[in-house]
Design an enzyme around this catalytic site. Sequence first.
Site, PDB file in Angstrom:
ATOM      1  N   TYR A  31       0.831  -1.205   0.000  1.00  0.00           N
ATOM      2  CA  TYR A  31       0.000   0.000   0.000  1.00  0.00           C
ATOM      3  C   TYR A  31       0.862   1.251   0.000  1.00  0.00           C
ATOM      4  CZ  TYR A  31       0.966   1.059   4.919  1.00  0.00           C
ATOM      5  OH  TYR A  31       1.589   1.408   6.085  1.00  0.00           O
ATOM      6  N   LYS A 143       6.543  -1.981   1.872  1.00  0.00           N
ATOM      7  CA  LYS A 143       5.381  -1.384   2.537  1.00  0.00           C
ATOM      8  C   LYS A 143       4.181  -2.321   2.406  1.00  0.00           C
ATOM      9  CE  LYS A 143       3.323   3.223   3.009  1.00  0.00           C
ATOM     10  NZ  LYS A 143       3.350   3.265   4.461  1.00  0.00           N
ATOM     11  N   GLU A 175      12.660   2.691  14.000  1.00  0.00           N
ATOM     12  CA  GLU A 175      11.685   3.695  13.567  1.00  0.00           C
ATOM     13  C   GLU A 175      10.496   3.649  14.519  1.00  0.00           C
ATOM     14  OE1 GLU A 175      10.239   2.797   9.579  1.00  0.00           O
ATOM     15  OE2 GLU A 175      10.115   0.660  10.037  1.00  0.00           O
ATOM     16  N   LEU A 199      11.308   1.440   6.918  1.00  0.00           N
ATOM     17  CA  LEU A 199      10.698   1.865   5.659  1.00  0.00           C
ATOM     18  C   LEU A 199      11.450   3.102   5.158  1.00  0.00           C
ATOM     19  CD1 LEU A 199       8.075   1.202   3.928  1.00  0.00           C
ATOM     20  CD2 LEU A 199       7.270   3.381   4.842  1.00  0.00           C
TER      21      LEU A 199
HETATM   22  N1  PMP Z   1       7.872   3.846   8.873  1.00  0.00           N
HETATM   23  C1  PMP Z   1       6.722   3.166   8.892  1.00  0.00           C
HETATM   24  C2  PMP Z   1       6.689   1.828   9.560  1.00  0.00           C
HETATM   25  C3  PMP Z   1       5.566   3.695   8.294  1.00  0.00           C
HETATM   26  O1  PMP Z   1       4.419   3.000   8.291  1.00  0.00           O
HETATM   27  C4  PMP Z   1       5.622   4.982   7.709  1.00  0.00           C
HETATM   28  C5  PMP Z   1       4.384   5.601   7.115  1.00  0.00           C
HETATM   29  N2  PMP Z   1       4.195   5.196   5.816  1.00  0.00           N
HETATM   30  C6  PMP Z   1       6.860   5.664   7.718  1.00  0.00           C
HETATM   31  C7  PMP Z   1       7.963   5.061   8.304  1.00  0.00           C
HETATM   32  C8  PMP Z   1       7.006   7.036   7.099  1.00  0.00           C
HETATM   33  O2  PMP Z   1       6.985   6.968   5.705  1.00  0.00           O
HETATM   34  P1  PMP Z   1       6.433   8.176   4.827  1.00  0.00           P
HETATM   35  O3  PMP Z   1       7.199   9.381   5.221  1.00  0.00           O
HETATM   36  O4  PMP Z   1       6.696   7.769   3.429  1.00  0.00           O
HETATM   37  O5  PMP Z   1       4.980   8.315   5.146  1.00  0.00           O
END
Ligand code: PMP
Length: 277
Positions: A31, A143, A175, A199
Amino acid sequence: MLVYVNGQWLNDNEATISILDRGFVFADAVYEVVRIYNGRYFYLDRHLQRLKQSLSALRIDVDVDSLEIVCRELLERNKTDQGSLYLQISRGAAQRVHGLPQGLTPTVVAYVKGLSNLDTSLQESGGKAIFYEDTRWFMCNIKTVGLLINCLAKGEALSQGADDAIFHRGEIVTEATSSNIFIVKNGTLYTHPNGNLILPGITRQVVIELAHELQIPVEEKPFTREELLAADELFLTGTMAEITPYVKVEGRTIGEGKPGCVTRRLQDAFSQLTRSL
Ligand code: PMP
């Protein structure tokens, strides 16, 4: 709410997918969430590029260019000023077998949601976090919709009166449940390097670019829980979180216990960027 499901435009209460869908049965799906500012997508190209990588890692064959057309048409039909797009692609529906059935038609679901009365109080005053052992798999760069541990960690944080959980593998901070983490120490930003343990956040990358513009040094290298607790500033980055300062972790005060000046500078630069879209 208007929903796109496999080529059809439906009302959300009419939209259905099969109980045999592998997204439902195996979390065999990926997603993206893309923010909409001023009626425009924020870095849709980068999100679609990451989606391509997620799809290819799972060997799901979808033409991402055709998805871009769907995303654009969705926003056209939904005229949303401030909001977000949710886009999910599963391998498709098949009898329940663990192998990867060939020739399935992937299930594509997409919708746009408006964000009215967005609560920005955490971004202003700073949040509280707990630590949570990162027991996720070793493919966190993909993701996928398999977010159960993220949900358990966030649930635990909320039940303890905190706002989010910060994952760590042993002593190394990775994270948060839906965002990346930065600390500031002596004017330098530190964040976990990209790889299979986090991610590769789009917001993380944008923040690194803004830091370069502002001549704030950035080091993409791992740091420990102890280093996090001794940081001058701490903030999380994500599509929905944007840049959110955190001022308490496990009851310990970070820095001066309020959002710090490096965080503020980055927040200002970020909001200038999103307002200029
Ligand atoms: N880490 C995780 C586990 C996430 O789910 C997200 C949100 N998508 C992020 C980091 C941040 O990614 P982004 O800045 O692309 O939203």
